[in-house]
Design a protein around this motif. Sequence first.
Motif, PDB file in Angstrom:
ATOM      1  N   VAL A  89     -33.771  12.141  -9.986  1.00  0.00           N
ATOM      2  CA  VAL A  89     -34.840  12.755  -9.381  1.00  0.00           C
ATOM      3  C   VAL A  89     -35.105  12.560  -7.967  1.00  0.00           C
ATOM      4  O   VAL A  89     -34.947  13.348  -7.320  1.00  0.00           O
ATOM      5  CB  VAL A  89     -36.253  12.707 -10.174  1.00  0.00           C
ATOM      6  N   GLU A  90     -35.026  11.142  -7.764  1.00  0.00           N
ATOM      7  CA  GLU A  90     -35.132  10.770  -6.407  1.00  0.00           C
ATOM      8  C   GLU A  90     -34.099  11.381  -5.431  1.00  0.00           C
ATOM      9  O   GLU A  90     -34.403  11.715  -4.053  1.00  0.00           O
ATOM     10  CB  GLU A  90     -35.323   9.244  -6.388  1.00  0.00           C
ATOM     11  N   THR A  91     -32.925  11.363  -5.943  1.00  0.00           N
ATOM     12  CA  THR A  91     -31.894  11.984  -5.096  1.00  0.00           C
ATOM     13  C   THR A  91     -31.350  13.376  -5.298  1.00  0.00           C
ATOM     14  O   THR A  91     -30.479  13.945  -4.896  1.00  0.00           O
ATOM     15  CB  THR A  91     -30.429  10.890  -5.691  1.00  0.00           C
ATOM     16  N   GLY A  92     -32.455  14.102  -5.841  1.00  0.00           N
ATOM     17  CA  GLY A  92     -32.231  15.689  -5.985  1.00  0.00           C
ATOM     18  C   GLY A  92     -31.057  16.175  -6.627  1.00  0.00           C
ATOM     19  O   GLY A  92     -30.428  16.979  -6.426  1.00  0.00           O
ATOM     20  N   GLN A  93     -30.667  15.481  -7.736  1.00  0.00           N
ATOM     21  CA  GLN A  93     -29.305  15.854  -8.445  1.00  0.00           C
ATOM     22  C   GLN A  93     -29.787  16.652  -9.738  1.00  0.00           C
ATOM     23  O   GLN A  93     -28.906  17.007 -10.456  1.00  0.00           O
ATOM     24  CB  GLN A  93     -28.658  14.625  -8.899  1.00  0.00           C
ATOM     25  N   GLY A  94     -30.934  17.029  -9.744  1.00  0.00           N
ATOM     26  CA  GLY A  94     -31.382  18.070 -11.194  1.00  0.00           C
ATOM     27  C   GLY A  94     -30.512  18.987 -11.308  1.00  0.00           C
ATOM     28  O   GLY A  94     -30.134  19.309 -12.566  1.00  0.00           O
ATOM     29  N   GLN A  95     -30.522  19.659 -10.307  1.00  0.00           N
ATOM     30  CA  GLN A  95     -29.685  20.879 -10.180  1.00  0.00           C
ATOM     31  C   GLN A  95     -28.278  20.949 -10.480  1.00  0.00           C
ATOM     32  O   GLN A  95     -27.529  21.896 -10.679  1.00  0.00           O
ATOM     33  CB  GLN A  95     -29.825  21.896  -9.130  1.00  0.00           C
ATOM     34  N   ASP A  96     -27.685  19.469 -10.451  1.00  0.00           N
ATOM     35  CA  ASP A  96     -26.242  19.422 -10.764  1.00  0.00           C
ATOM     36  C   ASP A  96     -25.773  19.456 -12.187  1.00  0.00           C
ATOM     37  O   ASP A  96     -24.571  19.331 -12.558  1.00  0.00           O
ATOM     38  CB  ASP A  96     -25.890  18.259 -10.224  1.00  0.00           C
ATOM     39  N   PHE A  97     -26.734  19.786 -13.164  1.00  0.00           N
ATOM     40  CA  PHE A  97     -26.403  19.196 -14.419  1.00  0.00           C
ATOM     41  C   PHE A  97     -27.128  20.717 -15.296  1.00  0.00           C
ATOM     42  O   PHE A  97     -27.861  21.363 -15.096  1.00  0.00           O
ATOM     43  CB  PHE A  97     -26.983  18.014 -15.150  1.00  0.00           C
ATOM     44  N   ASP A  98     -26.159  20.748 -16.379  1.00  0.00           N
ATOM     45  CA  ASP A  98     -26.565  21.841 -17.479  1.00  0.00           C
ATOM     46  C   ASP A  98     -27.812  21.543 -17.990  1.00  0.00           C
ATOM     47  O   ASP A  98     -28.691  22.417 -18.291  1.00  0.00           O
ATOM     48  CB  ASP A  98     -25.493  22.126 -18.483  1.00  0.00           C
ATOM     49  N   VAL A  99     -28.089  20.366 -18.439  1.00  0.00           N
ATOM     50  CA  VAL A  99     -29.125  20.030 -18.997  1.00  0.00           C
ATOM     51  C   VAL A  99     -29.847  18.542 -18.345  1.00  0.00           C
ATOM     52  O   VAL A  99     -29.136  17.553 -18.125  1.00  0.00           O
ATOM     53  CB  VAL A  99     -28.996  19.714 -20.673  1.00  0.00           C
ATOM     54  N   VAL A 100     -31.012  18.387 -18.291  1.00  0.00           N
ATOM     55  CA  VAL A 100     -31.665  17.215 -17.514  1.00  0.00           C
ATOM     56  C   VAL A 100     -32.651  16.630 -18.747  1.00  0.00           C
ATOM     57  O   VAL A 100     -33.462  17.277 -19.334  1.00  0.00           O
ATOM     58  CB  VAL A 100     -32.547  17.324 -16.252  1.00  0.00           C
ATOM     59  N   LEU A 101     -32.132  15.370 -19.319  1.00  0.00           N
ATOM     60  CA  LEU A 101     -32.767  14.797 -20.158  1.00  0.00           C
ATOM     61  C   LEU A 101     -33.663  13.616 -19.861  1.00  0.00           C
ATOM     62  O   LEU A 101     -33.028  12.703 -18.889  1.00  0.00           O
ATOM     63  CB  LEU A 101     -31.707  14.189 -21.268  1.00  0.00           C
ATOM     64  N   VAL A 102     -34.793  13.520 -19.835  1.00  0.00           N
ATOM     65  CA  VAL A 102     -35.853  12.455 -19.271  1.00  0.00           C
ATOM     66  C   VAL A 102     -36.336  11.744 -20.389  1.00  0.00           C
ATOM     67  O   VAL A 102     -37.076  12.358 -21.323  1.00  0.00           O
ATOM     68  CB  VAL A 102     -37.184  13.148 -18.491  1.00  0.00           C
ATOM     69  N   VAL A 103     -36.390  10.287 -20.296  1.00  0.00           N
ATOM     70  CA  VAL A 103     -37.032   9.528 -21.255  1.00  0.00           C
ATOM     71  C   VAL A 103     -38.275   8.908 -20.478  1.00  0.00           C
ATOM     72  O   VAL A 103     -38.229   8.514 -19.466  1.00  0.00           O
ATOM     73  CB  VAL A 103     -36.072   8.242 -21.574  1.00  0.00           C
ATOM     74  N   ALA A 104     -39.449   8.951 -21.325  1.00  0.00           N
ATOM     75  CA  ALA A 104     -40.678   8.539 -21.003  1.00  0.00           C
ATOM     76  C   ALA A 104     -41.393   7.561 -21.718  1.00  0.00           C
ATOM     77  O   ALA A 104     -41.290   7.616 -22.880  1.00  0.00           O
ATOM     78  CB  ALA A 104     -41.662   9.762 -20.499  1.00  0.00           C
ATOM     79  N   ALA A 105     -42.143   6.914 -21.142  1.00  0.00           N
ATOM     80  CA  ALA A 105     -43.214   5.999 -21.929  1.00  0.00           C
ATOM     81  C   ALA A 105     -44.531   5.761 -21.004  1.00  0.00           C
ATOM     82  O   ALA A 105     -44.321   5.782 -20.022  1.00  0.00           O
ATOM     83  CB  ALA A 105     -42.152   4.448 -22.551  1.00  0.00           C
ATOM     84  N   PRO A 106     -45.559   5.421 -21.939  1.00  0.00           N
ATOM     85  CA  PRO A 106     -46.833   5.025 -20.992  1.00  0.00           C
ATOM     86  C   PRO A 106     -46.579   3.809 -20.411  1.00  0.00           C
ATOM     87  O   PRO A 106     -46.064   3.098 -20.440  1.00  0.00           O
ATOM     88  CB  PRO A 106     -47.878   4.987 -22.052  1.00  0.00           C
ATOM     89  N   LEU A 107     -47.198   3.837 -19.051  1.00  0.00           N
ATOM     90  CA  LEU A 107     -47.253   2.881 -17.908  1.00  0.00           C
ATOM     91  C   LEU A 107     -47.516   1.477 -18.594  1.00  0.00           C
ATOM     92  O   LEU A 107     -46.789   0.512 -18.590  1.00  0.00           O
ATOM     93  CB  LEU A 107     -48.358   3.206 -16.973  1.00  0.00           C
ATOM     94  N   GLN A 108     -48.540   1.445 -19.561  1.00  0.00           N
ATOM     95  CA  GLN A 108     -48.850   0.072 -19.951  1.00  0.00           C
ATOM     96  C   GLN A 108     -47.989  -0.563 -20.979  1.00  0.00           C
ATOM     97  O   GLN A 108     -47.401  -1.805 -20.975  1.00  0.00           O
ATOM     98  CB  GLN A 108     -50.388   0.157 -20.901  1.00  0.00           C
ATOM     99  N   GLU A 109     -47.000   0.457 -21.499  1.00  0.00           N
ATOM    100  CA  GLU A 109     -46.198  -0.014 -22.534  1.00  0.00           C
ATOM    101  C   GLU A 109     -44.883  -0.352 -21.739  1.00  0.00           C
ATOM    102  O   GLU A 109     -44.080  -1.564 -21.896  1.00  0.00           O
ATOM    103  CB  GLU A 109     -45.534   1.175 -23.379  1.00  0.00           C
ATOM    104  N   ARG A 110     -44.471   0.130 -20.775  1.00  0.00           N
ATOM    105  CA  ARG A 110     -43.606  -0.162 -19.782  1.00  0.00           C
ATOM    106  C   ARG A 110     -43.885  -1.547 -19.042  1.00  0.00           C
ATOM    107  O   ARG A 110     -42.893  -2.266 -18.919  1.00  0.00           O
ATOM    108  CB  ARG A 110     -43.289   0.842 -18.459  1.00  0.00           C
ATOM    109  N   LEU A 111     -45.066  -1.737 -18.610  1.00  0.00           N
ATOM    110  CA  LEU A 111     -45.536  -3.142 -18.108  1.00  0.00           C
ATOM    111  C   LEU A 111     -45.269  -4.368 -19.067  1.00  0.00           C
ATOM    112  O   LEU A 111     -44.685  -5.194 -18.728  1.00  0.00           O
ATOM    113  CB  LEU A 111     -46.773  -2.869 -17.472  1.00  0.00           C
TER     114      LEU A 111
END
Length: 205
Positions: A116-138
Amino acid sequence: MLNVGLTGGIAAGKSAVARQLAELGAVLIDADAIARAVVEPGTPGLAAVVAAFGPGILTADGALDRPALGALVFKDTAAREKLNSIVHPLVRAEAARLREAAPADAVIVQDIPLLVETGQGQDFDVVLVVAAPLQERLRRMARDRGMNEADALARISAQAADAERAAVADILIENSGTVEELRDRVNEVWESLDVKSRAESKHAR
């Protein structure tokens, strides 16, 4: 061929998802692994990094001192951008070479922490994002990496916000539950990617 961009914030579980997708049959291209390879001793990449940041970012045996470099760039946006301007083009060139070498009907998953930071989202057929709550990541960063909360928050704030990643996601994997729940979700995602890849391959013929 289906080109999938995989990303997620630090400690969200992206690496676990990448490993499972590879086990299921994806061709995995790991941007972090490539980023390490392009700055190995003797590479033009390492020479460029030393020219930019000085010999203080080398170990005694001439390898990149990652903790020293990390301490420089994670707290300095300009330094981080300078490092990225050196490393990212090298990583993209090697990723393109690996992609071209893959089978025509492959599901190619490019694991890119800074997609996302490097603006590459449009380069792919599918963008898959893994997410977790902040406290769990900490909690994971303290448990798995021995990081205190201030350092962990600094790492997280150096990346895109969760909302920015979600905005480019075609598929969002919420990783806030058990390991088994994550595996079940990734199996579902793989089935949809595999079906899409077969359809793309058939259409290409």
